[in-house]
Design an enzyme around this catalytic site. Structure first.
Site, PDB file in Angstrom:
ATOM      1  CB  VAL A  50     -46.657   9.586 -19.936  1.00  0.00           C
ATOM      2  CG1 VAL A  50     -46.596   9.912 -18.457  1.00  0.00           C
ATOM      3  CG2 VAL A  50     -48.101   9.632 -20.442  1.00  0.00           C
TER       4      VAL A  50
ATOM      5  CG  HIS B 177     -46.404  12.449 -14.049  1.00  0.00           C
ATOM      6  ND1 HIS B 177     -47.365  13.395 -14.335  1.00  0.00           N
ATOM      7  CD2 HIS B 177     -45.957  12.750 -12.810  1.00  0.00           C
ATOM      8  CE1 HIS B 177     -47.487  14.228 -13.323  1.00  0.00           C
ATOM      9  NE2 HIS B 177     -46.635  13.858 -12.384  1.00  0.00           N
TER      10      HIS B 177
ATOM     11  CB  CYS C 135     -36.164 -11.750 -15.079  1.00  0.00           C
ATOM     12  SG  CYS C 135     -37.711 -10.858 -14.751  1.00  0.00           S
TER      13      CYS C 135
ATOM     14  N   GLY D 154     -47.793  25.059 -20.392  1.00  0.00           N
ATOM     15  CA  GLY D 154     -48.904  24.150 -20.658  1.00  0.00           C
ATOM     16  C   GLY D 154     -49.285  23.250 -19.511  1.00  0.00           C
ATOM     17  CB  THR D 155     -48.257  22.487 -16.316  1.00  0.00           C
ATOM     18  OG1 THR D 155     -48.677  21.743 -15.161  1.00  0.00           O
ATOM     19  CG2 THR D 155     -47.421  23.667 -15.874  1.00  0.00           C
TER      20      THR D 155
ATOM     21  N   PRO E  28     -52.538  29.241 -22.485  1.00  0.00           N
ATOM     22  CG  PRO E  28     -53.390  27.968 -24.241  1.00  0.00           C
ATOM     23  CD  PRO E  28     -52.510  27.881 -23.028  1.00  0.00           C
TER      24      PRO E  28
ATOM     25  CB  ALA F  34     -46.569  25.077 -25.850  1.00  0.00           C
TER      26      ALA F  34
END
Length: 242
Positions: free
Chosen positions: A103, A119, A151, A188-189, A215, A232
């Site tokens: 994010v 996300h 608004c 990397g997840t 890793p 990565a």
């Protein structure tokens, strides 16, 4: 499959789909979701703050936490991993697609354009009234909560919280890309957060190659085509420039 085979598969692929997680941004100094609970915030679990119920009960507290995370990501810069993926996009053109669980907005800042943020994005806010999305002001000028430019309604962090669904269009686009991919990169997840973790299997089921860069071994590792036990940036360099 070995590293040479993986390099050839990526080089020859017409369609490449990529999934990234917190590991790629760790090299930019961005703490993971749970590692962000330090100092004043150590007494809270992330679930105590990242939910619609928490925001309903304690909107000022939740915004204070997200404002701190926003300052952290804006102080960071994209690293070599982000930049290599932006280069891969330029090489593959319309055949490239990136889905990120992060994010922090670092992929876009590195130059990636064909991407979805599954996300949400810490650098934006979404109106609670009309759902309009605005970029947050510079960290030095930001005083939460922001007010909608369309608004005038109060805005919430533009993040997918616990118990909320991922944005349908983004998830469908990711699913289509991974189903069609000749090669998918899982970078990397941890492979434990679904439905994002299931994207790899959509490529495998259609006969594509799935390469993991991490890793550490993950729950996905035994089922994928090849895994590089690297960060990565180093893993991508090994695949693209080795």
């Amino acid at each position: 499959m070995n590293l040479s085979d993986a390099r050839l598969a990526l080089r020859d692929a017409r369609r490449v789909a990529v999934l990234t997680g917190a590991g790629i941004s760790a090299e930019s100094g961005i703490p993971t979701f749970r590692d962000a609970q330090t100092g004043h915030w150590a007494r809270f679990k992330p679930e105590d703050l990242a939910s619609p119920d928490a925001y309903y009960r304690y909107p000022a507290l939740v915004w204070e936490w997200y404002a701190g995370r926003y300052r952290d990501v804006m102080a960071a810069t994209p690293n070599a991993g982000h930049e290599l993926l932006a280069r891969l996009e330029r090489e593959k053109g319309d055949g490239y697609f990136l889905a990120t669980q992060n994010v922090d907005g670092l992929h876009a800042r590195a130059g990636s354009e064909r991407l979805v943020e599954l996300h949400g994005n810490l650098t934006t806010a979404r109106c609670e009234v009309c759902a309009h999305i605005d970029a947050l002001p510079a960290p030095a000028d930001f005083v939460p909560p922001p007010v909608c430019s369309r608004c005038g309604g109060r805005m919430r962090p533009n993040i997918v919280w616990f118990s909320e669904f991922l944005p349908e269009q983004a998830l469908e686009a990711a699913s289509d890309a991974f189903t069609a991919a000749d090669v998918a990169l899982i970078i990397g997840t941890s492979g434990v957060v679904y439905p994002a973790a299931g994207l790899a299997f959509e490529t495998l089921e259609r006969g594509g190659t799935v390469i993991e860069i991490n890793p550490d071994e993950t729950d996905l590792t035994p089922r994928l085509s090849f895994s590089l036990r690297e960060t990565a940036s180093r893993g991508l360099a090994a695949l693209m420039d080795g």
